[in-house]
Design an enzyme around this catalytic site. Sequence first.
Site, PDB file in Angstrom:
ATOM      1  N   GLY A  17       0.821  -1.194   0.000  1.00 24.02           N
ATOM      2  CA  GLY A  17       0.000   0.000   0.000  1.00 24.02           C
ATOM      3  C   GLY A  17       0.860   1.251   0.000  1.00 24.02           C
ATOM      4  O   GLY A  17       2.065   1.210   0.249  1.00 24.02           O
ATOM      5  N   CYS A  18       0.221   2.401  -0.251  1.00 27.32           N
ATOM      6  CA  CYS A  18       0.958   3.663  -0.345  1.00 27.32           C
ATOM      7  C   CYS A  18       1.452   4.126   1.021  1.00 27.32           C
ATOM      8  O   CYS A  18       2.654   4.413   1.189  1.00 27.32           O
ATOM      9  CB  CYS A  18       0.107   4.724  -1.021  1.00 27.32           C
ATOM     10  SG  CYS A  18      -1.574   4.882  -0.369  1.00 27.32           S
ATOM     11  N   TYR A  19       0.559   4.218   2.004  1.00 21.10           N
ATOM     12  CA  TYR A  19       1.004   4.563   3.350  1.00 21.10           C
ATOM     13  C   TYR A  19       2.061   3.569   3.861  1.00 21.10           C
ATOM     14  O   TYR A  19       3.102   3.985   4.388  1.00 21.10           O
ATOM     15  CB  TYR A  19      -0.174   4.570   4.328  1.00 21.10           C
ATOM     16  CG  TYR A  19      -1.055   5.789   4.299  1.00 21.10           C
ATOM     17  CD1 TYR A  19      -0.529   7.082   4.432  1.00 21.10           C
ATOM     18  CD2 TYR A  19      -2.438   5.668   4.184  1.00 21.10           C
ATOM     19  CE1 TYR A  19      -1.359   8.196   4.435  1.00 21.10           C
ATOM     20  CE2 TYR A  19      -3.274   6.779   4.190  1.00 21.10           C
ATOM     21  CZ  TYR A  19      -2.732   8.040   4.312  1.00 21.10           C
ATOM     22  OH  TYR A  19      -3.552   9.143   4.320  1.00 21.10           O
TER      23      TYR A  19
END
Length: 342
Positions: free
Chosen positions: A148-150
């Site tokens: 994921g990005c986070y």
Amino acid sequence: MIKVGIVGGTGYTGVELLRILAGHPEVRLHAITSRKEAGMAVADLFPSLRKRVQLKFSTPEEAPLTECDVVFFATPNGVAMQQAPALLQAGVRVIDLAADFRIADVALWEKWYGMQHACPELVAQAVYGLPEVNRDRIRSARLVANPGCYPTAVQLGFLPLVEAGVVDLAHLVADAKSGVSGAGRKAETHLLFSEASENFKAYGVQGHRHHPEIVQGLAAASGQPVGLTFVPHLTPMVRGIHATLYARLTREADVQALFEQRYSEEAFVDVLPAGSHPDTRSVRGANLCRIAVHRPQGGDTLVILSVIDNLVKGASGQAVQNMNIMFGLPETLGLAHIPLSP
């Protein structure tokens, strides 16, 4: 040439994949799916791809996905797990940009994502696609769970510290901000311009589904359980993640040198000079994480600043980076984009 298929080619990560892969010298786009837009030329929906992508969207059932060497799933959570088994059985390699295979504990995944997993037997086979950690396993992987990005921004910011064992692992803090594209290309009231512009807010404070993914990665890197407080925020910008990370030193260390040494061979992690303040614009459009290390007042609290473009290093660019590794190509191939400015 690598024959590539994309399932879900109309969202932000899908069109970002198209943008990157259309310029990749070793890729031939073979199939792009969309139920809603089936029959429409890709370039009609995304004029930026005119004369670069000649394909039309097709339904997943009609698309020649089994003819591909690799298929990317740029779909909502819960889609890849339905279709991946048949593709893997046909010898196709799969990279899932959603969360279906990221969390090793299937019961924990089902709790956070609110659905029953369709192929739990494949979760153990999936390789978590953070190249800076799992490069050797990615090379031979059949199924890659793209981070994921986070989790990408937070893990890259904390990794040198937890690997070296120089911070209190029970009390890590991640204060992270994301642009609105992180929520996907969908119509929701809180994402409307009039709602998101001139506004700034936290969300998911009681619990966010990226929390177990981050903790899983940091615990694997440290070999110990990790305690993390993670608070995401929505900011009025299109792209970018800025993660401000806090950790308490438990033994003396040259932290700047620690980061520089850890990432010295990493093409897509840039450790800035001590005291720098990276901004999201400095990585916009590029497959790059920029990191700065701070030790305010020389105390025992460290502040790590980590910035990425959530659609590139936080999603599609990292997926192509994984593809390059899987097929024995130079890791930077097709990814040498200079960040956009302004």
